[in-house]
Motif scaffolding. Sequence first.
Motif, PDB file in Angstrom:
ATOM      1  N   GLU A  97       0.909  -1.313   0.006  1.00  0.00           N
ATOM      2  CA  GLU A  97      -0.115   0.065   0.079  1.00  0.00           C
ATOM      3  C   GLU A  97       0.859   1.199  -0.065  1.00  0.00           C
ATOM      4  O   GLU A  97       1.864   1.279   0.935  1.00  0.00           O
ATOM      5  CB  GLU A  97      -0.936  -0.036   1.320  1.00  0.00           C
ATOM      6  N   VAL A  98       0.794   1.790  -1.157  1.00  0.00           N
ATOM      7  CA  VAL A  98       1.629   3.077  -1.272  1.00  0.00           C
ATOM      8  C   VAL A  98       1.005   4.626  -1.160  1.00  0.00           C
ATOM      9  O   VAL A  98       0.020   4.726  -1.857  1.00  0.00           O
ATOM     10  CB  VAL A  98       2.534   2.978  -2.669  1.00  0.00           C
ATOM     11  N   GLU A  99       1.393   5.555  -0.543  1.00  0.00           N
ATOM     12  CA  GLU A  99       1.034   6.886  -0.623  1.00  0.00           C
ATOM     13  C   GLU A  99       2.174   7.755  -1.233  1.00  0.00           C
ATOM     14  O   GLU A  99       3.465   7.487  -1.132  1.00  0.00           O
ATOM     15  CB  GLU A  99       1.067   7.246   0.888  1.00  0.00           C
ATOM     16  N   ILE A 100       1.540   8.420  -2.501  1.00  0.00           N
ATOM     17  CA  ILE A 100       2.197   9.174  -3.000  1.00  0.00           C
ATOM     18  C   ILE A 100       2.113  10.750  -2.430  1.00  0.00           C
ATOM     19  O   ILE A 100       1.108  11.289  -2.293  1.00  0.00           O
ATOM     20  CB  ILE A 100       2.111   9.337  -4.518  1.00  0.00           C
ATOM     21  N   PRO A 101       3.188  11.493  -1.713  1.00  0.00           N
ATOM     22  CA  PRO A 101       3.125  12.621  -1.020  1.00  0.00           C
ATOM     23  C   PRO A 101       2.693  13.594  -2.329  1.00  0.00           C
ATOM     24  O   PRO A 101       2.871  13.558  -3.356  1.00  0.00           O
ATOM     25  CB  PRO A 101       4.420  12.828  -0.629  1.00  0.00           C
ATOM     26  N   ARG A 102       1.987  14.525  -1.653  1.00  0.00           N
ATOM     27  CA  ARG A 102       1.379  15.740  -2.592  1.00  0.00           C
ATOM     28  C   ARG A 102       2.431  16.606  -3.117  1.00  0.00           C
ATOM     29  O   ARG A 102       2.158  17.324  -4.191  1.00  0.00           O
ATOM     30  CB  ARG A 102       0.427  16.389  -1.676  1.00  0.00           C
ATOM     31  N   TYR A 103       3.525  16.766  -2.394  1.00  0.00           N
ATOM     32  CA  TYR A 103       4.685  17.596  -2.873  1.00  0.00           C
ATOM     33  C   TYR A 103       6.004  16.920  -2.925  1.00  0.00           C
ATOM     34  O   TYR A 103       6.308  15.921  -2.504  1.00  0.00           O
ATOM     35  CB  TYR A 103       4.720  18.889  -1.707  1.00  0.00           C
TER      36      TYR A 103
END
Length: 112
Positions: A97-103
């Motif tokens: 499960e991967v989160e791509i940072p907004r910045y």
Amino acid sequence: MPKITFLPNADLCPEGKTVEAEEGESILEVALRNDIEIEHACEMSCACSTCHCIVRKGFDSLEESDEQEDDMLDKAWGVEPHSRLSCQARVADKDLEVEIPRYSLNHAKEDH
């Protein structure tokens, strides 16, 4: 076949997305193949930090990062204990499960 769940990201995949991956592929390769356009200013050569991601589940299944990746991660925005460069983190046999940072620290978005 392992799966990667990309958590919702307002710009790249607002609804989130779960996709199949091949063992040995990088998280970035899987994302790009599935139309999730994670920034990668250095063309996947571990020379920038624009493809920074946070592995929320399955982190321990990945090989450890090397010194070059760690040095690049030091330059990334919002680094957490489970941060990786998506161009370097290779899928093993577990779901992620991967989160791509907004910045990112990239000042000019590349058009790949």
